[in-house]
Motif scaffolding. Sequence first.
Motif, short mmCIF file in Angstrom:
data_model
loop_
_atom_site.label_atom_id
_atom_site.label_comp_id
_atom_site.label_asym_id
_atom_site.label_seq_id
_atom_site.Cartn_x
_atom_site.Cartn_y
_atom_site.Cartn_z
N THR A 138 -5.23 14.94 2.86
CA THR A 138 -5.83 13.70 2.38
C THR A 138 -4.79 12.58 2.37
O THR A 138 -3.60 12.82 2.20
CB THR A 138 -6.39 13.87 0.96
OG1 THR A 138 -5.33 14.22 0.09
CG2 THR A 138 -7.46 14.93 0.93
N THR A 139 -5.26 11.37 2.53
CA THR A 139 -4.35 10.23 2.50
C THR A 139 -4.44 9.54 1.15
O THR A 139 -5.50 9.53 0.51
CB THR A 139 -4.70 9.21 3.61
OG1 THR A 139 -6.04 8.77 3.40
CG2 THR A 139 -4.57 9.83 4.98
N ARG A 140 -3.32 9.00 0.74
CA ARG A 140 -3.27 8.29 -0.54
C ARG A 140 -3.53 6.82 -0.30
O ARG A 140 -2.99 6.22 0.61
CB ARG A 140 -1.90 8.45 -1.18
CG ARG A 140 -1.65 9.85 -1.66
CD ARG A 140 -0.29 9.98 -2.26
NE ARG A 140 -0.09 9.02 -3.33
CZ ARG A 140 1.07 8.81 -3.93
NH1 ARG A 140 2.13 9.47 -3.56
NH2 ARG A 140 1.17 7.92 -4.88
N HIS A 141 -4.37 6.26 -1.14
CA HIS A 141 -4.65 4.84 -1.07
C HIS A 141 -3.67 4.13 -2.01
O HIS A 141 -3.64 4.39 -3.20
CB HIS A 141 -6.09 4.54 -1.47
CG HIS A 141 -7.09 5.16 -0.55
ND1 HIS A 141 -7.36 4.66 0.70
CD2 HIS A 141 -7.83 6.28 -0.67
CE1 HIS A 141 -8.25 5.43 1.30
NE2 HIS A 141 -8.56 6.43 0.48
N ARG A 142 -2.89 3.27 -1.47
CA ARG A 142 -1.89 2.55 -2.25
C ARG A 142 -2.49 1.27 -2.83
O ARG A 142 -3.34 0.65 -2.22
CB ARG A 142 -0.69 2.20 -1.39
CG ARG A 142 -0.12 3.43 -0.73
CD ARG A 142 1.32 3.55 -1.03
NE ARG A 142 1.85 4.73 -0.37
CZ ARG A 142 2.55 5.63 -1.00
NH1 ARG A 142 2.80 5.51 -2.27
NH2 ARG A 142 3.02 6.67 -0.36
N PHE A 143 -2.02 0.93 -4.00
CA PHE A 143 -2.51 -0.27 -4.68
C PHE A 143 -1.34 -1.21 -4.87
O PHE A 143 -0.32 -0.84 -5.45
CB PHE A 143 -3.13 0.10 -6.03
CG PHE A 143 -3.70 -1.07 -6.76
CD1 PHE A 143 -4.93 -1.59 -6.42
CD2 PHE A 143 -3.00 -1.67 -7.79
CE1 PHE A 143 -5.45 -2.67 -7.08
CE2 PHE A 143 -3.51 -2.75 -8.47
CZ PHE A 143 -4.74 -3.26 -8.11
N LYS A 144 -1.44 -2.41 -4.39
CA LYS A 144 -0.39 -3.41 -4.53
C LYS A 144 -0.69 -4.26 -5.76
O LYS A 144 -1.71 -4.93 -5.83
CB LYS A 144 -0.38 -4.29 -3.27
CG LYS A 144 0.86 -5.06 -3.09
CD LYS A 144 1.94 -4.18 -2.51
CE LYS A 144 2.99 -5.05 -1.89
NZ LYS A 144 4.19 -4.36 -1.58
N HIS A 145 0.21 -4.19 -6.75
CA HIS A 145 0.00 -4.95 -7.98
C HIS A 145 0.34 -6.41 -7.76
O HIS A 145 1.31 -6.75 -7.10
CB HIS A 145 0.87 -4.39 -9.11
CG HIS A 145 0.43 -3.03 -9.56
ND1 HIS A 145 -0.67 -2.85 -10.34
CD2 HIS A 145 0.94 -1.81 -9.32
CE1 HIS A 145 -0.82 -1.56 -10.58
NE2 HIS A 145 0.14 -0.91 -9.97
#
Length: 66
Positions: free
Chosen positions: A2-9
């Motif tokens: 699975t791929t991780r979805h990154r979140f840019k703060h």
Amino acid sequence: MTTRHRFKHVETLETRLAAEAERLREQANLLPPGAARDEMLRKARQAETGSQMSEWLRSPGLQPPN
């Protein structure tokens, strides 16, 4: 895999922790004196301390806190 979805703060960690501390203090002021209020104030102090430590660690000179 699975791929991780990154979140840019958008805001810095220090800003987010300070806002969380303020929110917790406001909520604590609405509660009657007791364990729940004390716990919320403790969490607010932790968030505030974390914000200050992060600012200190990011400082160019690494001066000890006042």
